[in-house]
Design a protein around this motif. Structure first.
Motif, PDB file in Angstrom:
ATOM      1  N   GLU A  85       0.826  -1.200   0.000  1.00 20.31           N
ATOM      2  CA  GLU A  85       0.000   0.000   0.000  1.00 20.31           C
ATOM      3  C   GLU A  85       0.867   1.259   0.000  1.00 20.31           C
ATOM      4  O   GLU A  85       0.599   2.217  -0.725  1.00 20.31           O
ATOM      5  CB  GLU A  85      -0.937   0.022   1.207  1.00 20.31           C
ATOM      6  N   GLU A  86       1.945   1.251   0.776  1.00 21.81           N
ATOM      7  CA  GLU A  86       2.860   2.402   0.801  1.00 21.81           C
ATOM      8  C   GLU A  86       3.526   2.588  -0.557  1.00 21.81           C
ATOM      9  O   GLU A  86       3.687   3.713  -1.024  1.00 21.81           O
ATOM     10  CB  GLU A  86       3.915   2.217   1.903  1.00 21.81           C
ATOM     11  N   GLN A 129       3.962   5.588  -5.578  1.00 17.94           N
ATOM     12  CA  GLN A 129       3.844   5.605  -7.041  1.00 17.94           C
ATOM     13  C   GLN A 129       2.773   6.595  -7.487  1.00 17.94           C
ATOM     14  O   GLN A 129       2.951   7.305  -8.476  1.00 17.94           O
ATOM     15  CB  GLN A 129       3.535   4.202  -7.565  1.00 17.94           C
ATOM     16  N   GLN A 130       1.651   6.658  -6.741  1.00 13.15           N
ATOM     17  CA  GLN A 130       0.591   7.604  -7.075  1.00 13.15           C
ATOM     18  C   GLN A 130       1.085   9.035  -6.896  1.00 13.15           C
ATOM     19  O   GLN A 130       0.796   9.907  -7.714  1.00 13.15           O
ATOM     20  CB  GLN A 130      -0.661   7.353  -6.230  1.00 13.15           C
ATOM     21  N   GLU A 131       1.831   9.294  -5.834  1.00 10.61           N
ATOM     22  CA  GLU A 131       2.369  10.638  -5.590  1.00 10.61           C
ATOM     23  C   GLU A 131       3.341  11.044  -6.698  1.00 10.61           C
ATOM     24  O   GLU A 131       3.320  12.175  -7.177  1.00 10.61           O
ATOM     25  CB  GLU A 131       3.060  10.693  -4.216  1.00 10.61           C
ATOM     26  N   ILE A 132       4.170  10.103  -7.121  1.00 12.40           N
ATOM     27  CA  ILE A 132       5.096  10.384  -8.228  1.00 12.40           C
ATOM     28  C   ILE A 132       4.298  10.701  -9.495  1.00 12.40           C
ATOM     29  O   ILE A 132       4.601  11.647 -10.219  1.00 12.40           O
ATOM     30  CB  ILE A 132       6.057   9.200  -8.457  1.00 12.40           C
ATOM     31  N   LYS A 133       3.239   9.919  -9.752  1.00 12.35           N
ATOM     32  CA  LYS A 133       2.383  10.163 -10.926  1.00 12.35           C
ATOM     33  C   LYS A 133       1.741  11.549 -10.836  1.00 12.35           C
ATOM     34  O   LYS A 133       1.711  12.296 -11.815  1.00 12.35           O
ATOM     35  CB  LYS A 133       1.308   9.080 -10.998  1.00 12.35           C
ATOM     36  N   ASN A 134       1.253  11.912  -9.633  1.00 14.41           N
ATOM     37  CA  ASN A 134       0.651  13.228  -9.441  1.00 14.41           C
ATOM     38  C   ASN A 134       1.665  14.342  -9.650  1.00 14.41           C
ATOM     39  O   ASN A 134       1.359  15.372 -10.262  1.00 14.41           O
ATOM     40  CB  ASN A 134       0.031  13.345  -8.045  1.00 14.41           C
ATOM     41  N   LEU A 135       2.883  14.158  -9.151  1.00 16.70           N
ATOM     42  CA  LEU A 135       3.930  15.171  -9.324  1.00 16.70           C
ATOM     43  C   LEU A 135       4.291  15.336 -10.790  1.00 16.70           C
ATOM     44  O   LEU A 135       4.468  16.455 -11.271  1.00 16.70           O
ATOM     45  CB  LEU A 135       5.175  14.808  -8.507  1.00 16.70           C
ATOM     46  N   ARG A 136       4.396  14.221 -11.505  1.00 13.80           N
ATOM     47  CA  ARG A 136       4.714  14.303 -12.938  1.00 13.80           C
ATOM     48  C   ARG A 136       3.606  15.022 -13.692  1.00 13.80           C
ATOM     49  O   ARG A 136       3.855  15.819 -14.583  1.00 13.80           O
ATOM     50  CB  ARG A 136       4.950  12.919 -13.516  1.00 13.80           C
ATOM     51  N   SER A 137       2.353  14.732 -13.326  1.00 10.59           N
ATOM     52  CA  SER A 137       1.217  15.389 -13.964  1.00 10.59           C
ATOM     53  C   SER A 137       1.244  16.890 -13.684  1.00 10.59           C
ATOM     54  O   SER A 137       1.059  17.702 -14.587  1.00 10.59           O
ATOM     55  CB  SER A 137      -0.085  14.778 -13.457  1.00 10.59           C
TER      56      SER A 137
END
Length: 192
Positions: free
Chosen positions: A22-23, A28-36
């Protein structure tokens, strides 16, 4: 950013850290959000083109080497980056990704997005002049204007070659997904 770097160094120096699935997903979601977010508001820098190849261009941004893939040069279809850019060209770019392979930049993100008002310009059933830019497995891509490319299935009598001018009848228009499809109803000028 200084705190972020030291936190990253702390994590890298401590090999005993174990992350749950889960962590890992959250990271990975945070990295995706930052890239977006970086794609939306990334810094703009002036660059100079160093080398141009079919699939993109290597640029210099104040001594830092970066790459512009051909799909980030223009909203329109770019078959060969050498048709648009030349060594020595200088212009502003937006930084969109920094990863272990290098810095990726975009020129098109600084240009007006043609899909923003596509619903006003194009309607289902409307007939528009376009140019065939590429043959694909099940049909062809027709560019109606730079950045607005639509799919049309194969013609029963053979597809016109890329570069041919056609009349295109719009079918499905999905501005959110940046997709349009329809039919070529007439070839007005054949290429090749």
């Amino acid at each position: 950013s200084e705190g972020t770097e030291s936190a990253a160094e702390d994590i890298q120096s401590n090999e005993d850290i174990k992350l749950t699935e889960e962590e890992k997903r959250e990271i990975q979601q945070e990295i995706k959000n930052l890239r977006s977010k970086m794609r939306e508001v990334g810094p703009t820098r002036t660059c100079a083109v160093r080398h141009v190849f079919k699939y993109g261009a290597y640029i210099d941004i104040g001594g830092v080497s970066a790459f512009i893939p051909r799909h980030e040069i223009s909203w329109g279809f770019v078959e060969d980056a050498r048709d648009i850019l030349q060594s020595g060209d200088a212009f502003d770019v937006k930084l969109i990704d920094i990863n272990d392979r290098g810095v990726i930049a975009s020129l098109k993100l600084l240009l007006p997005d043609p899909w923003e008002n596509v619903d006003v310009k194009y309607t289902k059933g409307g007939v528009y002049t376009g140019k065939v830019v590429k043959e694909v497995t099940k049909g062809m891509l027709v560019e109606l204007e730079p950045g607005i490319t639509a799919f049309a299935p194969h013609l029963p009598f053979g597809n016109p070659f890329p570069g041919s001018e056609v009349l295109f009848k719009a079918g499905r228009i999905n501005s959110e997904d940046r997709r349009m499809s329809g039919w070529v109803i007439k070839v007005t000028k054949r290429a090749g």
